[in-house]
Scaffold this motif. Structure first.
Motif, PDB file in Angstrom:
ATOM      1  N   ALA A  80      66.391  47.858  21.037  1.00  0.00           N
ATOM      2  CA  ALA A  80      65.094  46.957  21.445  1.00  0.00           C
ATOM      3  C   ALA A  80      64.954  47.119  22.755  1.00  0.00           C
ATOM      4  O   ALA A  80      65.950  47.031  23.574  1.00  0.00           O
ATOM      5  N   SER A  81      63.645  47.346  23.399  1.00  0.00           N
ATOM      6  CA  SER A  81      63.461  47.262  24.755  1.00  0.00           C
ATOM      7  C   SER A  81      62.670  45.867  25.051  1.00  0.00           C
ATOM      8  O   SER A  81      61.529  45.669  24.750  1.00  0.00           O
ATOM      9  N   VAL A  82      63.529  45.004  25.557  1.00  0.00           N
ATOM     10  CA  VAL A  82      62.933  43.557  25.725  1.00  0.00           C
ATOM     11  C   VAL A  82      63.151  43.232  26.972  1.00  0.00           C
ATOM     12  O   VAL A  82      64.314  43.318  27.729  1.00  0.00           O
ATOM     13  N   PRO A  83      62.423  42.179  27.573  1.00  0.00           N
ATOM     14  CA  PRO A  83      62.591  41.805  29.236  1.00  0.00           C
ATOM     15  C   PRO A  83      63.753  40.644  28.929  1.00  0.00           C
ATOM     16  O   PRO A  83      63.874  40.213  27.755  1.00  0.00           O
ATOM     17  N   ALA A  84      64.434  40.740  30.079  1.00  0.00           N
ATOM     18  CA  ALA A  84      65.625  39.640  30.033  1.00  0.00           C
ATOM     19  C   ALA A  84      65.265  38.379  29.870  1.00  0.00           C
ATOM     20  O   ALA A  84      66.170  37.707  29.351  1.00  0.00           O
ATOM     21  N   SER A  85      64.245  37.960  30.419  1.00  0.00           N
ATOM     22  CA  SER A  85      63.757  36.513  30.513  1.00  0.00           C
ATOM     23  C   SER A  85      62.031  36.741  30.605  1.00  0.00           C
ATOM     24  O   SER A  85      61.713  37.505  31.026  1.00  0.00           O
ATOM     25  N   VAL A  86      61.614  35.252  30.363  1.00  0.00           N
ATOM     26  CA  VAL A  86      60.177  35.454  30.584  1.00  0.00           C
ATOM     27  C   VAL A  86      60.099  33.867  30.929  1.00  0.00           C
ATOM     28  O   VAL A  86      60.791  32.930  30.388  1.00  0.00           O
ATOM     29  N   ILE A  87      59.177  33.288  31.643  1.00  0.00           N
ATOM     30  CA  ILE A  87      58.728  32.233  31.835  1.00  0.00           C
ATOM     31  C   ILE A  87      57.553  31.745  31.404  1.00  0.00           C
ATOM     32  O   ILE A  87      56.389  32.291  31.604  1.00  0.00           O
ATOM     33  N   PRO A  88      57.201  30.896  30.330  1.00  0.00           N
ATOM     34  CA  PRO A  88      56.140  30.466  29.660  1.00  0.00           C
ATOM     35  C   PRO A  88      55.217  29.831  30.611  1.00  0.00           C
ATOM     36  O   PRO A  88      55.530  29.122  31.636  1.00  0.00           O
TER      37      PRO A  88
END
Length: 204
Positions: free
Chosen positions: A157-165
């Motif tokens: 999987a290529s996934v961002p390490a984190s996200v801010i909703p």
């Protein structure tokens, strides 16, 4: 947890009359050969009513395979006269829950993860893209770390390490072409200060 069971298409029974927003719940039904001729219902749409079943303005999920189960994100809509309708996406047939249930909405900052299309296909050495909405409630704006556990060997999987909703992002699954044909279930998992949230997904 919702269960639908009928010899022809759908009828809904609720094992609980109280649900909390920003949780993922399961809807299950007896397919009862409705995916075969002459009905040929291959996919369903699931709607929410806030007025005891008179109207269904809220689409919870669309074009889900008529396999007998689907997951839905309980929306942040408070009420005590909620009902659910499951409708054939490619036909006019439908049925609704036979009793009201309640949705309670919290007041504390919180977040949820949701995927409008929670299933995808990979053929051979190919990839599939899952769009994920990171939703913010009551002003939540802290980082959410993301992981994709439970993938079969041969798929990464290529996934961002984190996200801010609030935010929308794409998660890409990449196959090396060695994965046997079949359906594989996995979760996209978010971790933040207020807890863990996940989305059950399927790749085939």
């Amino acid at each position: 947890y919702f269960l639908l069971r009928r010899s022809f298409l759908f009828i809904l029974f609720l094992f609980s009359t109280l649900f909390r927003s920003v949780t993922v719940e399961s809807v299950s039904w007896d397919v009862a050969n409705t995916n075969l001729s002459p009905v040929n219902c291959q996919s369903v749409d699931i709607y929410l009513s806030q007025d005891g079943g008179f109207t269904y303005p809220t689409l919870l999920t669309a074009n889900r395979p008529n396999t007998g189960s689907a997951t839905v994100l309980v929306p942040a809509i408070a009420g005590t006269q909620m009902r659910i309708k499951v409708k054939a996406a490619d036909n006019i047939f439908f049925d609704i829950s036979n009793q009201n249930f309640e949705i309670q909405v919290g007041s504390a900052p919180d977040y949820a993860l949701n995927s409008p299309v929670p299933s995808g296909q990979i053929c051979g050495a190919d990839s599939a893209i899952f769009t994920v909405d990171a939703l913010s409630y009551n002003g939540f704006s802290s980082p959410v770390s993301l992981t994709v556990p439970g993938l079969p060997a041969g798929i990464t999987a290529s996934v961002p390490a984190s996200v801010i909703p609030p935010a929308t992002l794409d998660i890409v699954l990449i196959s090396n072409g060695t994965v046997p044909a079949g359906n594989y279930n996995f979760d996209i998992t978010g971790n933040a200060t207020v807890g863990t949230r996940l989305i059950p997904l399927t790749v085939e």
